[in-house]
Design an enzyme around this catalytic site. Structure first.
Site, PDB file in Angstrom:
ATOM      1  N   ARG A  45       0.836  -1.207   0.000  1.00 33.12           N
ATOM      2  CA  ARG A  45       0.000   0.000   0.000  1.00 33.12           C
ATOM      3  C   ARG A  45       0.868   1.252   0.000  1.00 33.12           C
ATOM      4  O   ARG A  45       0.373   2.356  -0.261  1.00 33.12           O
ATOM      5  CB  ARG A  45      -0.911   0.002   1.219  1.00 33.12           C
ATOM      6  CG  ARG A  45      -1.865  -1.180   1.276  1.00 33.12           C
ATOM      7  CD  ARG A  45      -2.542  -1.301   2.623  1.00 33.12           C
ATOM      8  NE  ARG A  45      -3.395  -0.154   2.893  1.00 33.12           N
ATOM      9  CZ  ARG A  45      -3.921   0.105   4.090  1.00 33.12           C
ATOM     10  NH1 ARG A  45      -3.635  -0.655   5.128  1.00 33.12           N
ATOM     11  NH2 ARG A  45      -4.708   1.160   4.249  1.00 33.12           N
TER      12      ARG A  45
ATOM     13  N   LYS B   9      -2.510   9.568   4.582  1.00 32.04           N
ATOM     14  CA  LYS B   9      -2.612   8.709   5.770  1.00 32.04           C
ATOM     15  C   LYS B   9      -1.352   7.857   5.893  1.00 32.04           C
ATOM     16  O   LYS B   9      -0.610   7.713   4.922  1.00 32.04           O
ATOM     17  CB  LYS B   9      -3.867   7.832   5.693  1.00 32.04           C
ATOM     18  CG  LYS B   9      -3.890   6.831   4.525  1.00 32.04           C
ATOM     19  CD  LYS B   9      -5.220   6.094   4.488  1.00 32.04           C
ATOM     20  CE  LYS B   9      -5.205   5.005   3.435  1.00 32.04           C
ATOM     21  NZ  LYS B   9      -6.524   4.339   3.304  1.00 32.04           N
TER      22      LYS B   9
ATOM     23  N   HIS C  22      -5.458  -2.413  13.414  1.00 35.31           N
ATOM     24  CA  HIS C  22      -6.812  -2.962  13.449  1.00 35.31           C
ATOM     25  C   HIS C  22      -6.966  -3.940  14.618  1.00 35.31           C
ATOM     26  O   HIS C  22      -8.074  -4.172  15.098  1.00 35.31           O
ATOM     27  CB  HIS C  22      -7.136  -3.699  12.146  1.00 35.31           C
ATOM     28  CG  HIS C  22      -7.218  -2.808  10.947  1.00 35.31           C
ATOM     29  ND1 HIS C  22      -6.125  -2.509  10.168  1.00 35.31           N
ATOM     30  CD2 HIS C  22      -8.268  -2.153  10.401  1.00 35.31           C
ATOM     31  CE1 HIS C  22      -6.511  -1.704   9.180  1.00 35.31           C
ATOM     32  NE2 HIS C  22      -7.798  -1.482   9.300  1.00 35.31           N
TER      33      HIS C  22
ATOM     34  N   ASP D 120      -8.657   7.600  11.739  1.00 38.19           N
ATOM     35  CA  ASP D 120      -8.884   6.263  11.218  1.00 38.19           C
ATOM     36  C   ASP D 120     -10.090   5.705  11.983  1.00 38.19           C
ATOM     37  O   ASP D 120     -10.573   6.303  12.953  1.00 38.19           O
ATOM     38  CB  ASP D 120      -7.636   5.397  11.430  1.00 38.19           C
ATOM     39  CG  ASP D 120      -7.503   4.287  10.391  1.00 38.19           C
ATOM     40  OD1 ASP D 120      -8.516   3.949   9.741  1.00 38.19           O
ATOM     41  OD2 ASP D 120      -6.388   3.750  10.237  1.00 38.19           O
TER      42      ASP D 120
END
Length: 538
Positions: free
Chosen positions: A147, A177, A190, A263
């Site tokens: 990413r 980000k 996460h 986020d």
């Protein structure tokens, strides 16, 4: 809508961006828009069936805001390209950041974002949570990886600024980000709360470089990370909840006057340690303008109530809320002045041939021949065993990954005689033995790996093939670091993603139909540093 005429409830509503779980506007999201006056909605793959359906969905959401007499909605999405994308069919899905960087063209980053932005805007999406400006300098990072544009702060800054310009030229707000940086972690936020322990000097010289450039480039929004940075925040608060980071560092030191978005506040780094509802108040106290709550209506309503309570109790001043609302309304006037409804003429451009050709050109430029010590490439026109490792979601950011295309199918389309075996990311001993038996008569074996550094079964497969005397051509279908696990393979190609277009590009490169001119955006080893290509140059 003007700030002066807004009630406190309407002001607080503008600070919440919420997700929901259906293909049509359901009672959950309509109530939040019409009664709670929320400022935005985030879309996930669960909200996507087709491009026509997305255009209809976003139109109905904006109609609900109009009925309520509130400001037009932010309708956001994570459409980074490559492996993190919510709309994958019917659009010209662009390669991801690392693939773009491997192609070596900063202009390609602009083109990819411009095309993706035009298609998103045509579908009624006006805010993209991209580009990712994290510097992937930790090979063990489980959530960023491809990413990122790579490991060089300067390169990430340059590609990121071009991407920002592309999205915003298309009329879509770009979001840099995950501030101040999620690249050098071995923990997925996460799932838990990571810490980046580096000194302020090191973070200034590395992690902050792309964000400074993004601010200078006029990025509309910056997304905070749920990561602890002791160099800036001694109280062990993650960046999202730290006034020292969001206000002191981002606003005051870097001079960012745009929108700060958190986020998702339901990620375990926040939910498990602080609680989503209380953390929503803490994030606004720290300086956030948008609190992102992607899933649960109970938590979305709880955050709205908690923020109202914090203002009424004096914990947060109404002037602090007003400052965020002014920024949000100003950006909405700037980006949404041309209207929010999907337009029929623009919709005809979504997934058009010209856009797909742009994606194809960028993808083909990314294929990277890292090594070919025994001249196994291009592949010979002989019966070939193709062992294809299925793509899986490596983190919640990926959502589900369902890619019906395979490298074997792509090689067959190039005229190769292929027998394909599809394996899971963690093949067991019985499956490995069956593969070895099948491989025995084949003089040419190709193996597509997928994050092999996280799945030892793939490593055992490569080693077993080598022990049989096979010389497998290994193609990394996501993580270029896979080579570290089997450094003595003769031929190794990095593709950076398993999307259909990347597989087609890989097949063309492997068969010699197109040259493999990509360059590594990250260092695999001393022998294969950043910028390496198989011609021996950097």
């Amino acid at each position: 809508m003007e700030l002066a005429g807004m009630t406190l409830e309407e002001k607080v509503g503008q600070l919440i961006q919420a997700g929901f779980h259906s293909l049509e506007p359901d009672g959950h999201i309509l109530d939040l828009i019409e009664r709670r006056r929320i400022g935005g909605v985030i879309l996930f793959a669960r909200n996507v069936q087709s491009t026509a359906q997305v255009a209809a969905l976003t139109g109905k959401l904006q109609e609900a805001a109009q009925r309520a007499g509130t400001a037009p909605l932010w309708i956001s999405i994570d459409q980074e390209g490559g492996m993190v994308a919510r709309i994958t069919e019917g659009v010209a899905l662009m390669p991801g950041a690392m693939a773009i960087a491997a192609g070596g063209s900063v202009e390609a980053a602009y083109e990819a974002a411009l095309v993706a932005g035009r298609e998103l805007r045509a579908l009624g999406v006006n805010m993209n949570f991209a580009p990712d400006l994290d510097i992937n300098n930790n090979p063990a990072n489980p959530v960023i990886g491809v990413r990122s544009f790579g490991e060089s702060p300067e390169a990430v800054a340059e590609y990121g600024a071009a991407s920002i310009r592309g999205f915003q030229d298309a009329g879509v707000s770009a979001t840099a980000k995950h501030f101040p940086g999620h690249g050098d972690t071995a923990t997925d936020s996460h799932l838990d709360l990571p810490t980046i322990p580096h000194s302020r000097e090191r973070i200034e010289a590395v992690e902050l470089v792309p964000f400074r450039r993004a601010v200078a480039a006029g990025v509309d929004a910056v997304m905070s990370s749920h990561i602890v940075f002791p160099a800036f925040e001694p109280e062990r608060l993650p960046a999202t909840l730290s006034r020292r980071v969001l206000t002191g560092l981002l606003r005051e030191e870097l001079g960012f006057d745009g929108v700060i978005v958190t986020d998702c506040m339901e990620m375990q780094a926040i939910a498990a340690h602080y609680g989503t509802v209380e953390a929503a108040v803490m994030a606004v106290e720290a300086g956030a303008d948008i609190v992102l709550i992607s899933h649960s209506r109970e938590l979305q309503e709880g955050a709205l109530d908690a923020l109202l309570g914090a203002v009424r109790s004096g914990r947060i001043s109404e002037e602090r809320i007003d400052a965020s609302v002014r920024r949000l309304l100003a950006l909405k006037r700037k980006r949404l002045a041309a209207g929010t409804e999907p337009h029929e003429a623009a919709l005809r451009l979504v997934g058009c041939e010209a856009h797909r050709q742009t994606a194809q050109r960028i993808s083909e430029a990314s294929v990277t021949l890292v090594k070919d010590e025994e001249r196994l490439l291009p592949l010979r026109r002989v019966p070939t065993l193709m062992i294809h490792t299925s793509a899986v979601a490596t983190s919640i950011a990926d959502e589900a990954v369902d890619i019906p295309h395979t490298l074997g199918k792509a090689l067959a389309a190039q005229g190769l005689d292929v027998v394909e075996r599809i394996i899971p990311v963690s093949p067991d001993g019985e499956a490995l033995q069956a593969l070895l038996t099948q491989a025995e008569p084949f003089g040419q074996v190709v193996v597509g790996t997928y994050n092999a550094s996280f799945y030892p079964g793939q490593v055992r497969l490569i080693e077993a093939l080598q022990s049989l005397g096979k010389r497998p051509v290994v193609v990394a279908l996501r993580n270029p670091y896979d080579l570290r696990e089997f450094p003595d393979v003769s031929a190794y190609v990095a593709v950076y993603e398993s999307r259909s277009l990347a597989l087609e590009s890989a097949a063309k490169g492997l068969t010699g139909a197109t040259p493999m001119r990509g360059r590594l955006p990250v260092t695999i080893s001393e022998a294969y540093p950043v910028g390496w290509g198989a011609d021996g140059s950097c």
